[in-house]
Design a protein around this motif. Structure first.
Motif, PDB file in Angstrom:
ATOM      1  N   ASP A 133       0.735  -1.212   0.145  1.00  0.00           N
ATOM      2  CA  ASP A 133      -0.071  -0.076  -0.114  1.00  0.00           C
ATOM      3  C   ASP A 133       1.121   1.358  -0.048  1.00  0.00           C
ATOM      4  O   ASP A 133       0.369   2.240   0.097  1.00  0.00           O
ATOM      5  N   ASP A 134       2.088   1.052  -0.018  1.00  0.00           N
ATOM      6  CA  ASP A 134       3.120   2.322  -0.111  1.00  0.00           C
ATOM      7  C   ASP A 134       3.679   2.397  -1.643  1.00  0.00           C
ATOM      8  O   ASP A 134       4.629   1.531  -1.913  1.00  0.00           O
ATOM      9  N   PRO A 135       3.184   3.433  -2.127  1.00  0.00           N
ATOM     10  CA  PRO A 135       3.667   3.601  -3.584  1.00  0.00           C
ATOM     11  C   PRO A 135       5.378   3.529  -3.655  1.00  0.00           C
ATOM     12  O   PRO A 135       5.997   3.044  -4.561  1.00  0.00           O
ATOM     13  N   ALA A 136       5.924   4.276  -2.676  1.00  0.00           N
ATOM     14  CA  ALA A 136       7.443   4.415  -2.807  1.00  0.00           C
ATOM     15  C   ALA A 136       8.106   3.040  -2.597  1.00  0.00           C
ATOM     16  O   ALA A 136       9.133   2.785  -3.154  1.00  0.00           O
ATOM     17  N   ILE A 138       6.818   0.196  -3.343  1.00  0.00           N
ATOM     18  CA  ILE A 138       6.542  -0.508  -4.752  1.00  0.00           C
ATOM     19  C   ILE A 138       7.520  -0.004  -5.633  1.00  0.00           C
ATOM     20  O   ILE A 138       8.104  -1.018  -6.532  1.00  0.00           O
ATOM     21  N   GLN A 139       7.737   1.243  -6.145  1.00  0.00           N
ATOM     22  CA  GLN A 139       8.675   1.568  -6.869  1.00  0.00           C
ATOM     23  C   GLN A 139      10.021   1.261  -6.769  1.00  0.00           C
ATOM     24  O   GLN A 139      10.735   0.790  -7.553  1.00  0.00           O
ATOM     25  N   LEU A 160      -1.964  -5.826  -7.622  1.00  0.00           N
ATOM     26  CA  LEU A 160      -0.781  -5.402  -8.035  1.00  0.00           C
ATOM     27  C   LEU A 160      -0.182  -6.199  -9.248  1.00  0.00           C
ATOM     28  O   LEU A 160       0.537  -5.743 -10.078  1.00  0.00           O
ATOM     29  N   ARG A 164       0.959  -4.426 -12.386  1.00  0.00           N
ATOM     30  CA  ARG A 164       2.441  -4.324 -12.618  1.00  0.00           C
ATOM     31  C   ARG A 164       3.060  -5.340 -13.517  1.00  0.00           C
ATOM     32  O   ARG A 164       4.037  -5.113 -13.963  1.00  0.00           O
ATOM     33  N   ARG A 206       7.963  10.063   2.833  1.00  0.00           N
ATOM     34  CA  ARG A 206       6.566  10.660   2.267  1.00  0.00           C
ATOM     35  C   ARG A 206       6.498  11.931   1.842  1.00  0.00           C
ATOM     36  O   ARG A 206       6.635  12.952   2.660  1.00  0.00           O
TER      37      ARG A 206
END
Length: 210
Positions: A133-136, A138-139, A160, A164, A206
């Motif tokens: 749930d944390d986009p950072a 994931i990236q 996801l 992705r 964030r």
């Protein structure tokens, strides 16, 4: 010559008259015992539930909960976003509790032998633990090696995977993070010789939206 009385008669004779059995008659109402068979009760209850539609409703609710659990498993408790970097080594060596034998019964390893799985099976790529749930996070994970295994501790793996086009796993019940001693994510596990090197990695804070 006297005869011997039976033991029960002697005991009865020895008791005081006040303690010997008497007929006190019937006192209070007496009712017959009426008890339905347990299986009959269960059958009647199930039949009533079927007729009322309750069974169908419960089945739909179970189906809904199962799908929800698959789409979004329970998050691993106790994990936080990493606020400081730390690394340590983990020895995967185990002591066998029983003999390991081959297909023909030949002894491969005796009970009590210490075995390091990395001696025979290499870790093909790093294991990356992250909050889905944390986009950072994931990236960060998607920028790592292509053969890395992405393991969620929170989030929706199927969603996801679709978005992705990568395979995502989930640490069900926190078994792996607990075994490795991971307390913060993102975290990376990679092979370092006969040991596993585990790192908790700090990402930039964030961005706060105005």
């Amino acid at each position: 010559m006297c005869c011997l009385l039976p033991l029960s008669a002697l005991l009865l004779a020895a008791l005081p008259a006040s303690l010997q059995a008497r007929d006190y008659g019937q006192r209070g109402a007496v009712f017959p015992v009426i008890e339905r068979d347990l299986l009959e009760q269960i059958h009647s209850r199930l039949t009533a539930m079927e007729k009322s539609g309750e069974t169908a409703r419960l089945n739909q609710e179970l189906k809904r909960r199962t799908i929800a659990r698959v789409n979004r498993p329970d998050p691993v408790d106790g994990l936080i976003r990493a606020s400081e970097s730390r690394s340590w080594l983990f020895d995967p060596t185990i002591t066998l509790a029983a003999d390991i034998r081959g297909a023909k019964g030949e002894l491969i390893h005796a009970a009590g032998t210490r075995v390091n799985p990395l001696d025979s099976v290499k870790l093909r790529g790093p294991l990356l633990f992250l909050d889905g749930d944390d986009p950072a996070q994931i990236q960060w994970a998607l920028r790592q090696q292509a053969n890395a295994k992405l393991i969620l501790v929170k989030g929706a793996p199927l969603e996801l995977m679709k978005a992705r086009q990568r395979r995502f796993y989930f640490d069900q019940g926190g078994k792996l993070t607990e075994k490795f001693g991971i307390t913060a994510v993102p975290a990376r596990v990679r092979q370092n010789g006969r040991m596993l090197e585990i790192s908790e990695i700090v990402l930039p804070p964030r961005k706060v939206r105005p």
